[in-house]
Every structure is written in structure tokens, then in C-alpha cells.
Design a protein around this motif. Structure first.
Motif, PDB file in Angstrom:
ATOM      1  N   ARG A  18       0.842  -1.189   0.000  1.00  0.00           N
ATOM      2  CA  ARG A  18       0.000   0.000   0.000  1.00  0.00           C
ATOM      3  C   ARG A  18       0.877   1.238   0.000  1.00  0.00           C
ATOM      4  NH1 ARG A  18      -4.553   2.338   4.219  1.00  0.00           N
ATOM      5  NH2 ARG A  18      -2.682   2.820   5.470  1.00  0.00           N
ATOM      6  N   LEU A  19       0.714   2.045  -1.014  1.00  0.00           N
ATOM      7  CA  LEU A  19       1.424   3.309  -1.101  1.00  0.00           C
ATOM      8  C   LEU A  19       0.575   4.408  -0.470  1.00  0.00           C
ATOM      9  CD1 LEU A  19       2.765   3.189  -4.767  1.00  0.00           C
ATOM     10  CD2 LEU A  19       3.736   2.175  -2.689  1.00  0.00           C
ATOM     11  N   SER A  20       1.257   5.339   0.166  1.00  0.00           N
ATOM     12  CA  SER A  20       0.587   6.504   0.743  1.00  0.00           C
ATOM     13  C   SER A  20       1.220   7.772   0.196  1.00  0.00           C
ATOM     14  CB  SER A  20       0.728   6.501   2.277  1.00  0.00           C
ATOM     15  OG  SER A  20       0.139   5.369   2.847  1.00  0.00           O
ATOM     16  N   CYS A  21       0.441   8.818   0.139  1.00  0.00           N
ATOM     17  CA  CYS A  21       0.942  10.112  -0.313  1.00  0.00           C
ATOM     18  C   CYS A  21       0.290  11.172   0.568  1.00  0.00           C
ATOM     19  CB  CYS A  21       0.596  10.328  -1.773  1.00  0.00           C
ATOM     20  SG  CYS A  21       1.041  11.953  -2.418  1.00  0.00           S
ATOM     21  N   VAL A  22       1.119  11.861   1.342  1.00  0.00           N
ATOM     22  CA  VAL A  22       0.633  12.877   2.269  1.00  0.00           C
ATOM     23  C   VAL A  22       0.848  14.261   1.668  1.00  0.00           C
ATOM     24  CG1 VAL A  22       0.831  13.854   4.576  1.00  0.00           C
ATOM     25  CG2 VAL A  22       1.135  11.398   4.227  1.00  0.00           C
ATOM     26  N   ALA A  23      -0.181  15.082   1.728  1.00  0.00           N
ATOM     27  CA  ALA A  23      -0.127  16.430   1.173  1.00  0.00           C
ATOM     28  C   ALA A  23      -0.001  17.467   2.271  1.00  0.00           C
ATOM     29  CB  ALA A  23      -1.377  16.692   0.345  1.00  0.00           C
ATOM     30  N   SER A  24       0.669  18.557   1.929  1.00  0.00           N
ATOM     31  CA  SER A  24       0.788  19.669   2.865  1.00  0.00           C
ATOM     32  C   SER A  24       0.861  20.969   2.083  1.00  0.00           C
ATOM     33  CB  SER A  24       2.027  19.515   3.750  1.00  0.00           C
ATOM     34  OG  SER A  24       3.200  19.521   2.965  1.00  0.00           O
ATOM     35  N   GLY A  25       0.569  22.065   2.766  1.00  0.00           N
ATOM     36  CA  GLY A  25       0.775  23.371   2.176  1.00  0.00           C
ATOM     37  C   GLY A  25      -0.439  24.023   1.550  1.00  0.00           C
ATOM     38  N   THR A  68      -6.325  -0.371  -6.179  1.00  0.00           N
ATOM     39  CA  THR A  68      -7.440   0.471  -5.755  1.00  0.00           C
ATOM     40  C   THR A  68      -6.909   1.792  -5.216  1.00  0.00           C
ATOM     41  OG1 THR A  68      -8.718  -1.487  -5.118  1.00  0.00           O
ATOM     42  CG2 THR A  68      -9.465   0.632  -4.277  1.00  0.00           C
ATOM     43  N   ILE A  69      -7.494   2.884  -5.657  1.00  0.00           N
ATOM     44  CA  ILE A  69      -7.119   4.196  -5.150  1.00  0.00           C
ATOM     45  C   ILE A  69      -8.187   4.679  -4.174  1.00  0.00           C
ATOM     46  CG2 ILE A  69      -8.217   5.408  -7.091  1.00  0.00           C
ATOM     47  CD1 ILE A  69      -5.921   7.484  -6.890  1.00  0.00           C
ATOM     48  N   SER A  70      -7.752   5.346  -3.127  1.00  0.00           N
ATOM     49  CA  SER A  70      -8.670   5.916  -2.147  1.00  0.00           C
ATOM     50  C   SER A  70      -8.023   7.155  -1.538  1.00  0.00           C
ATOM     51  CB  SER A  70      -9.028   4.902  -1.061  1.00  0.00           C
ATOM     52  OG  SER A  70      -7.871   4.516  -0.338  1.00  0.00           O
ATOM     53  N   ARG A  71      -8.816   7.912  -0.795  1.00  0.00           N
ATOM     54  CA  ARG A  71      -8.264   9.105  -0.138  1.00  0.00           C
ATOM     55  C   ARG A  71      -8.988   9.345   1.174  1.00  0.00           C
ATOM     56  NH1 ARG A  71      -8.781  13.939  -4.062  1.00  0.00           N
ATOM     57  NH2 ARG A  71      -8.035  15.163  -2.267  1.00  0.00           N
ATOM     58  N   ASP A  72      -8.279  10.007   2.069  1.00  0.00           N
ATOM     59  CA  ASP A  72      -8.829  10.421   3.348  1.00  0.00           C
ATOM     60  C   ASP A  72      -8.528  11.906   3.476  1.00  0.00           C
ATOM     61  OD1 ASP A  72      -9.420  11.007   5.999  1.00  0.00           O
ATOM     62  OD2 ASP A  72      -8.707   9.088   6.745  1.00  0.00           O
ATOM     63  N   ASN A  73      -9.501  12.755   3.199  1.00  0.00           N
ATOM     64  CA  ASN A  73      -9.250  14.195   3.214  1.00  0.00           C
ATOM     65  C   ASN A  73      -8.956  14.717   4.617  1.00  0.00           C
ATOM     66  OD1 ASN A  73      -9.477  14.389   0.459  1.00  0.00           O
ATOM     67  ND2 ASN A  73     -11.594  15.121   0.483  1.00  0.00           N
ATOM     68  N   ALA A  74      -9.449  14.031   5.625  1.00  0.00           N
ATOM     69  CA  ALA A  74      -9.160  14.441   7.001  1.00  0.00           C
ATOM     70  C   ALA A  74      -7.687  14.228   7.343  1.00  0.00           C
ATOM     71  CB  ALA A  74     -10.042  13.673   7.974  1.00  0.00           C
ATOM     72  N   LYS A  75      -7.052  13.289   6.668  1.00  0.00           N
ATOM     73  CA  LYS A  75      -5.635  12.987   6.898  1.00  0.00           C
ATOM     74  C   LYS A  75      -4.739  13.531   5.789  1.00  0.00           C
ATOM     75  CE  LYS A  75      -6.458   8.794   9.609  1.00  0.00           C
ATOM     76  NZ  LYS A  75      -6.183   7.339   9.737  1.00  0.00           N
ATOM     77  N   ASN A  76      -5.332  14.248   4.833  1.00  0.00           N
ATOM     78  CA  ASN A  76      -4.556  14.798   3.712  1.00  0.00           C
ATOM     79  C   ASN A  76      -3.749  13.716   2.988  1.00  0.00           C
ATOM     80  OD1 ASN A  76      -5.526  17.320   4.382  1.00  0.00           O
ATOM     81  ND2 ASN A  76      -3.618  18.046   5.292  1.00  0.00           N
ATOM     82  N   THR A  77      -4.351  12.565   2.804  1.00  0.00           N
ATOM     83  CA  THR A  77      -3.619  11.417   2.288  1.00  0.00           C
ATOM     84  C   THR A  77      -4.408  10.711   1.190  1.00  0.00           C
ATOM     85  OG1 THR A  77      -2.552  11.094   4.449  1.00  0.00           O
ATOM     86  CG2 THR A  77      -2.467   9.261   2.895  1.00  0.00           C
ATOM     87  N   VAL A  78      -3.681  10.296   0.160  1.00  0.00           N
ATOM     88  CA  VAL A  78      -4.229   9.431  -0.881  1.00  0.00           C
ATOM     89  C   VAL A  78      -3.453   8.122  -0.853  1.00  0.00           C
ATOM     90  CG1 VAL A  78      -2.744  10.418  -2.684  1.00  0.00           C
ATOM     91  CG2 VAL A  78      -4.873   9.256  -3.321  1.00  0.00           C
ATOM     92  N   TYR A  79      -4.153   7.034  -1.117  1.00  0.00           N
ATOM     93  CA  TYR A  79      -3.558   5.704  -1.029  1.00  0.00           C
ATOM     94  C   TYR A  79      -3.652   4.987  -2.379  1.00  0.00           C
ATOM     95  CZ  TYR A  79      -4.437   6.615   3.931  1.00  0.00           C
ATOM     96  OH  TYR A  79      -4.489   7.178   5.186  1.00  0.00           O
ATOM     97  N   LEU A  80      -2.740   4.049  -2.567  1.00  0.00           N
ATOM     98  CA  LEU A  80      -2.830   3.120  -3.681  1.00  0.00           C
ATOM     99  C   LEU A  80      -2.609   1.728  -3.120  1.00  0.00           C
ATOM    100  CD1 LEU A  80      -3.232   2.898  -6.773  1.00  0.00           C
ATOM    101  CD2 LEU A  80      -0.728   2.774  -6.950  1.00  0.00           C
ATOM    102  N   GLN A  81      -3.676   0.967  -3.027  1.00  0.00           N
ATOM    103  CA  GLN A  81      -3.589  -0.424  -2.576  1.00  0.00           C
ATOM    104  C   GLN A  81      -3.284  -1.286  -3.781  1.00  0.00           C
ATOM    105  OE1 GLN A  81      -3.848  -1.781   0.609  1.00  0.00           O
ATOM    106  NE2 GLN A  81      -3.225  -3.677  -0.402  1.00  0.00           N
ATOM    107  N   MET A  82      -2.185  -2.014  -3.722  1.00  0.00           N
ATOM    108  CA  MET A  82      -1.733  -2.827  -4.846  1.00  0.00           C
ATOM    109  C   MET A  82      -1.727  -4.277  -4.417  1.00  0.00           C
ATOM    110  SD  MET A  82       1.356  -0.415  -6.284  1.00  0.00           S
ATOM    111  CE  MET A  82       2.442  -0.793  -4.908  1.00  0.00           C
ATOM    112  N   ASN A  83      -2.596  -5.067  -5.013  1.00  0.00           N
ATOM    113  CA  ASN A  83      -2.696  -6.495  -4.709  1.00  0.00           C
ATOM    114  C   ASN A  83      -2.245  -7.322  -5.889  1.00  0.00           C
ATOM    115  OD1 ASN A  83      -3.866  -5.810  -2.208  1.00  0.00           O
ATOM    116  ND2 ASN A  83      -5.923  -5.863  -3.065  1.00  0.00           N
ATOM    117  N   ASN A  84      -1.907  -8.567  -5.621  1.00  0.00           N
ATOM    118  CA  ASN A  84      -1.495  -9.494  -6.682  1.00  0.00           C
ATOM    119  C   ASN A  84      -0.449  -8.849  -7.595  1.00  0.00           C
ATOM    120  OD1 ASN A  84      -1.427 -11.798  -8.246  1.00  0.00           O
ATOM    121  ND2 ASN A  84      -3.213 -11.229  -9.460  1.00  0.00           N
TER     122      ASN A  84
END
Length: 123
Positions: A18-25, A68-84
Motif C-alpha cells: 500500500r502506497l501513501s501520499c501525504v499532502a501539505s501546504g 485500488t485508489i482511495s483518499r482520506d481528506n481528514a488525513k490529507n492522504t491518498v492511497y494506492l492499494q496494490m494487490n497481486n
């Protein structure tokens, strides 16, 4: 917006990461987000997209059913879940943010880019 990607690493074929990407600024929820990847000697290619609200999603045909891509705006984060995972998924993965404009599969449509995180899949 500044973006910081993490979560890459070495995995065997069939495993998950699972990749995470945190945003700031800037206000993260103003941005639609994408994931791209670039393998050695190849162009950067679209992997996944999510709208600012999360209501619109898309993934490339090459990863459909596995990523699968998802995001949590409360955490300023977007995810990429990579399976198989497959060896052909080996690349540097980049998260990117856009405020609008061109097609979301287009690299030039994105205003901000993270530094990339390496994913290596062994067979």
C-alpha cells in the motif's frame, strides 16, 4: 501543494503493498489526485485517479481488478492499494495533484508531484 509518497519496497509476485501520499501546504480537498509510474527506459504512465471528493475513480486497464485508489481528506492522504503484484508492476510510483483542466490520464494535467517511491516485484 507539497506531496510526499511512501510505502514502496521489494515484494514477491502475488504480494500486496500500500502506497501513501501525504499532502501539505494547500487545501488537500481542492485537489483531484493521481498515481503514475515510470519503469526504467519508459515514459511515465497513468495508474489511477480519484476526484477531490472520492466520488469519481479510475484505474488503468493494466492494473484493473488489482489496484485500488482511495483518499482520506481528514488525513490529507491518498492511497494506492496494490494487490497481486506482478514483475511488470516494477517502477517508481509517483503521486500527483491537479486542480482541473486536461484529461486526468495526461501527465501534463497535474500541477504538483511527489518525489516517487520505488516498487520492485520479483518473480
Amino acid at each position: 501543494v507539497q506531496l510526499q509518497a511512501s510505502g514502496g519496497g521489494l515484494a514477491q509476485a502475488g504480494a500486496s503493498l500500500r502506497l501513501s501520499c501525504v499532502a501539505s501546504g494547500r487545501t488537500f480537498s481542492d485537489y483531484a489526485m493521481g498515481w503514475f509510474r515510470q519503469a526504467p527506459g519508459k515514459d511515465r504512465e497513468f495508474v489511477a485517479y480519484i476526484s477531490w471528493s472520492g466520488g469519481s475513480l479510475d484505474v488503468a486497464d493494466s492494473v484493473k481488478g488489482r489496484f485500488t485508489i482511495s483518499r482520506d481528506n481528514a488525513k490529507n492522504t491518498v492511497y494506492l492499494q496494490m494487490n497481486n503484484l506482478k514483475p511488470e508492476d516494477t517502477a517508481v510510483y509517483y503521486c500527483a495533484g491537479r486542480l482541473g483542466g486536461r484529461s486526468y490520464i495526461d501527465v501534463s494535467a497535474y500541477d504538483s508531484w511527489g518525489q516517487g517511491t520505488q516498487v520492485t516485484v520479483s518473480s
